[in-house]
Design a protein around this motif. Sequence first.
Motif, PDB file in Angstrom:
ATOM      1  N   VAL A   1       1.219  -1.478   0.065  1.00  0.00           N
ATOM      2  CA  VAL A   1       0.068   0.120  -0.016  1.00  0.00           C
ATOM      3  C   VAL A   1       0.917   1.114  -0.029  1.00  0.00           C
ATOM      4  O   VAL A   1       1.626   1.301   0.953  1.00  0.00           O
ATOM      5  CB  VAL A   1      -0.792   0.326   1.580  1.00  0.00           C
ATOM      6  N   PHE A   2       0.362   2.363  -0.583  1.00  0.00           N
ATOM      7  CA  PHE A   2       2.012   3.772  -1.544  1.00  0.00           C
ATOM      8  C   PHE A   2       0.161   4.599  -1.633  1.00  0.00           C
ATOM      9  O   PHE A   2      -0.189   4.687  -2.026  1.00  0.00           O
ATOM     10  CB  PHE A   2       1.952   3.325  -2.373  1.00  0.00           C
ATOM     11  N   THR A   3       1.518   5.272  -0.673  1.00  0.00           N
ATOM     12  CA  THR A   3       0.486   7.349  -0.834  1.00  0.00           C
ATOM     13  C   THR A   3       1.068   7.367  -2.032  1.00  0.00           C
ATOM     14  O   THR A   3       2.782   7.711  -2.409  1.00  0.00           O
ATOM     15  CB  THR A   3       1.209   8.054   0.177  1.00  0.00           C
TER      16      THR A   3
ATOM     17  N   THR B   1      -5.121   3.468 -22.118  1.00  0.00           N
ATOM     18  CA  THR B   1      -3.766   2.944 -22.654  1.00  0.00           C
ATOM     19  C   THR B   1      -2.942   2.427 -21.661  1.00  0.00           C
ATOM     20  O   THR B   1      -2.242   1.622 -21.749  1.00  0.00           O
ATOM     21  CB  THR B   1      -3.704   3.510 -23.840  1.00  0.00           C
ATOM     22  N   ASP B   2      -3.911   2.446 -20.421  1.00  0.00           N
ATOM     23  CA  ASP B   2      -2.273   2.844 -19.373  1.00  0.00           C
ATOM     24  C   ASP B   2      -2.751   1.471 -19.171  1.00  0.00           C
ATOM     25  O   ASP B   2      -3.661   0.188 -18.982  1.00  0.00           O
ATOM     26  CB  ASP B   2      -3.035   3.707 -18.209  1.00  0.00           C
ATOM     27  N   THR B   3      -1.880   1.049 -17.599  1.00  0.00           N
ATOM     28  CA  THR B   3      -1.636  -0.229 -17.947  1.00  0.00           C
ATOM     29  C   THR B   3      -1.852  -0.180 -16.159  1.00  0.00           C
ATOM     30  O   THR B   3      -1.457   0.393 -14.966  1.00  0.00           O
ATOM     31  CB  THR B   3      -0.130  -0.741 -17.115  1.00  0.00           C
ATOM     32  N   LEU B   4      -2.962  -1.206 -15.789  1.00  0.00           N
ATOM     33  CA  LEU B   4      -2.930  -1.527 -14.475  1.00  0.00           C
ATOM     34  C   LEU B   4      -2.109  -2.133 -13.478  1.00  0.00           C
ATOM     35  O   LEU B   4      -1.993  -3.057 -14.526  1.00  0.00           O
ATOM     36  CB  LEU B   4      -4.860  -2.997 -14.527  1.00  0.00           C
ATOM     37  N   VAL B   5      -2.144  -1.781 -12.528  1.00  0.00           N
ATOM     38  CA  VAL B   5      -1.261  -2.527 -11.678  1.00  0.00           C
ATOM     39  C   VAL B   5      -1.940  -2.226 -10.225  1.00  0.00           C
ATOM     40  O   VAL B   5      -0.929  -3.005  -9.661  1.00  0.00           O
ATOM     41  CB  VAL B   5      -0.525  -0.796 -11.347  1.00  0.00           C
ATOM     42  N   GLY B   6      -3.228  -1.790  -9.678  1.00  0.00           N
ATOM     43  CA  GLY B   6      -3.843  -2.483  -8.425  1.00  0.00           C
ATOM     44  C   GLY B   6      -4.904  -1.412  -8.437  1.00  0.00           C
ATOM     45  O   GLY B   6      -5.608  -1.536  -9.279  1.00  0.00           O
ATOM     46  N   VAL B   7      -5.517  -1.982  -6.747  1.00  0.00           N
ATOM     47  CA  VAL B   7      -6.835  -0.458  -6.418  1.00  0.00           C
ATOM     48  C   VAL B   7      -6.371  -0.285  -5.884  1.00  0.00           C
ATOM     49  O   VAL B   7      -5.786   0.021  -5.165  1.00  0.00           O
ATOM     50  CB  VAL B   7      -7.958  -1.401  -5.760  1.00  0.00           C
ATOM     51  N   ALA B   8      -7.642   1.208  -5.964  1.00  0.00           N
ATOM     52  CA  ALA B   8      -7.086   2.182  -4.861  1.00  0.00           C
ATOM     53  C   ALA B   8      -7.737   1.195  -3.247  1.00  0.00           C
ATOM     54  O   ALA B   8      -8.387   0.999  -2.881  1.00  0.00           O
ATOM     55  CB  ALA B   8      -9.211   2.856  -4.731  1.00  0.00           C
ATOM     56  N   TYR B   9      -6.637   2.111  -2.181  1.00  0.00           N
ATOM     57  CA  TYR B   9      -7.294   1.288  -1.057  1.00  0.00           C
ATOM     58  C   TYR B   9      -7.928   2.507  -0.238  1.00  0.00           C
ATOM     59  O   TYR B   9      -7.939   1.931   1.386  1.00  0.00           O
ATOM     60  CB  TYR B   9      -5.868   1.662  -0.119  1.00  0.00           C
ATOM     61  N   ALA B  10      -8.063   3.563  -0.945  1.00  0.00           N
ATOM     62  CA  ALA B  10      -8.596   4.513   0.528  1.00  0.00           C
ATOM     63  C   ALA B  10      -9.473   5.590  -0.547  1.00  0.00           C
ATOM     64  O   ALA B  10      -9.248   5.673  -1.906  1.00  0.00           O
ATOM     65  CB  ALA B  10      -7.935   5.363   0.860  1.00  0.00           C
ATOM     66  N   ILE B  11     -10.079   6.472   0.301  1.00  0.00           N
ATOM     67  CA  ILE B  11     -11.329   7.438  -0.940  1.00  0.00           C
ATOM     68  C   ILE B  11      -9.975   8.319  -1.071  1.00  0.00           C
ATOM     69  O   ILE B  11      -9.343   9.189  -0.273  1.00  0.00           O
ATOM     70  CB  ILE B  11     -13.114   7.875   0.152  1.00  0.00           C
ATOM     71  N   ALA B  12     -10.609   8.936  -2.351  1.00  0.00           N
ATOM     72  CA  ALA B  12      -9.460  10.389  -3.001  1.00  0.00           C
ATOM     73  C   ALA B  12     -10.666  11.206  -3.273  1.00  0.00           C
ATOM     74  O   ALA B  12     -11.342  10.709  -4.660  1.00  0.00           O
ATOM     75  CB  ALA B  12      -8.374   9.733  -3.588  1.00  0.00           C
ATOM     76  N   ALA B  13     -10.023  12.403  -2.735  1.00  0.00           N
ATOM     77  CA  ALA B  13     -11.251  13.075  -3.767  1.00  0.00           C
ATOM     78  C   ALA B  13     -11.240  13.825  -4.302  1.00  0.00           C
ATOM     79  O   ALA B  13      -9.738  13.633  -5.462  1.00  0.00           O
ATOM     80  CB  ALA B  13     -11.590  14.500  -2.844  1.00  0.00           C
ATOM     81  N   ASN B  14     -11.818  14.628  -5.529  1.00  0.00           N
ATOM     82  CA  ASN B  14     -12.162  15.572  -6.714  1.00  0.00           C
ATOM     83  C   ASN B  14     -11.906  17.159  -6.019  1.00  0.00           C
ATOM     84  O   ASN B  14     -12.895  17.449  -6.008  1.00  0.00           O
ATOM     85  CB  ASN B  14     -12.748  15.327  -8.012  1.00  0.00           C
TER      86      ASN B  14
ATOM     87  N   VAL C   1      -2.969   3.737  -3.327  1.00  0.00           N
ATOM     88  CA  VAL C   1      -3.358   2.439  -4.255  1.00  0.00           C
ATOM     89  C   VAL C   1      -2.539   1.250  -3.169  1.00  0.00           C
ATOM     90  O   VAL C   1      -1.993   1.559  -2.626  1.00  0.00           O
ATOM     91  CB  VAL C   1      -2.861   2.837  -5.366  1.00  0.00           C
ATOM     92  N   LEU C   2      -3.295  -0.172  -3.590  1.00  0.00           N
ATOM     93  CA  LEU C   2      -2.748  -1.026  -3.713  1.00  0.00           C
ATOM     94  C   LEU C   2      -2.225  -2.045  -4.233  1.00  0.00           C
ATOM     95  O   LEU C   2      -2.448  -1.646  -5.520  1.00  0.00           O
ATOM     96  CB  LEU C   2      -3.480  -2.478  -2.556  1.00  0.00           C
TER      97      LEU C   2
END
Length: 110
Positions: free
Chosen positions: A51-53, A83-96, A103-104
């Motif tokens: 898990v990374f920020t 065309t981006d590379t799938l690398v994981g999933v969001a681990y927390a809510i992030a606002a716009n 990300v995990l």
Amino acid sequence: MKNFKQKGDILTLISVAAIASGAGLLVGSIFGITQKAVGAGEEVDVLREGVFTVPKNSAEAWTVGAKVYWDDTAKVFTITNTTDTLVGVAYAIAANPSAIGTVLLDGAIR
């Protein structure tokens, strides 16, 4: 077991460009987070799981579990699949708007 080389959660790759510590690095289909800053052509260990920020596309809102892609051109994470590379999933809510997400990375090669 005679054919075991190493675990795959940390790999040593050759950086394709100068890169900062903690940045995303995509080499072919292998993606990871760098453990140190290096120049182009230098070896760097990358973490492929955890898990990374991370820097994200600031114009997106992330929900937990949303698929996250690496935009190798903009050098940010995004939930927009072009065309981006799938690398994981969001681990927390992030606002716009927000420039940071969590990300995990699952270490899968896609």
